[in-house]
Design an enzyme around this catalytic site. Sequence first.
Site, mmCIF file in Angstrom:
data_model
loop_
_atom_site.group_PDB
_atom_site.id
_atom_site.type_symbol
_atom_site.label_atom_id
_atom_site.label_comp_id
_atom_site.label_asym_id
_atom_site.label_seq_id
_atom_site.Cartn_x
_atom_site.Cartn_y
_atom_site.Cartn_z
ATOM 1 C CE LYS A 109 -3.110 2.765 2.793
ATOM 2 N NZ LYS A 109 -3.529 3.048 3.967
ATOM 3 N N GLY A 170 -8.136 9.357 9.667
ATOM 4 C CA GLY A 170 -8.573 9.607 11.298
ATOM 5 C C GLY A 170 -9.441 10.469 11.549
ATOM 6 C CB ALA A 197 -8.223 7.662 4.671
ATOM 7 N N GLY A 198 -10.922 8.218 6.640
ATOM 8 C CA GLY A 198 -11.924 8.844 6.934
ATOM 9 C C GLY A 198 -13.157 8.257 7.084
ATOM 10 C CG ASN A 219 -5.995 1.362 11.576
ATOM 11 O OD1 ASN A 219 -4.595 1.201 11.122
ATOM 12 N ND2 ASN A 219 -6.202 1.352 12.792
ATOM 13 C CB THR A 220 -8.867 5.880 12.692
ATOM 14 O OG1 THR A 220 -7.461 6.077 12.587
ATOM 15 C CG2 THR A 220 -9.053 6.639 14.191
#
Length: 274
Positions: A109, A170, A197-198, A219-220
Amino acid sequence: MNSATEPVSLAADTLTLYGASFASRVLLGTSRYPSLQSLADSIDAAHPGMVTVALRRQMNAQTAEAGFFDLLKARSVPLLPNTAGCQSVAEAVTTAHMAREVFETDWIKLELIGDDYTLQPDPIGLIEAAERLIKDGFKVLPYCTEDLVVGRRLLDVGCEALMPWGAPIGTGKGVVNPYGLRVLRDRLPDVPLIVDAGLGVPSHACQVMEWGFDGVLLNTAVSQATHPAAMARAFALAVEAGRDAYVAGPMAERESAQASTPVVGMPFWHQDGQ
């Protein structure tokens, strides 16, 4: 039900990247979990197609435990190393080569950050780094924005899939530019697109899957949830529901109301102006 009218099952409708098929359309990051057990439970709950690992990440006390890689190995989930933290082409390329040696995989990635505040990818450096890594035999999944022209340039240098953001890393805001992301999907109909993301809640993931995106990377949104494993499961269900809805073919949106009950059979006193 007649097989000709049956919707495509998710078992047959697999995510395919660089010719490889993955059982799940969820990709899961491994950073910032409160404990190794929490990470393990989240992987077990989400059943991700791949898990990401950053060679250069700053591990906290929990994730630095010796059992981290044993945990991943025991679950037999394919690894997707990433170049998180890199801010130059040379740094990203070097990190990718190191990751290939450490994790024994050609998958990468590619992250190349151009702005420290928004963590927005450097589009120019990203294209250059992707081209070099493709020539070196890597299967590159570039983290990019929803910019269509940048996406096309990444495809031109040999990338076979893109990982556009929904919002800055995040933030948990969901998709901040729905128009741009949907244009990217519409203009690149045959390219695997994974929203990375986001995203903050499962409804965000369900929405992009309904739009026809091929997967999500989280992830987050999972690791920072109050109960990470429960959130991982919720996201997995949302991704499945969104994909099922896309494959099923949603009804066309209309500007005006249209009765769902037909006029035929309506009581006579409601007809002929009576």
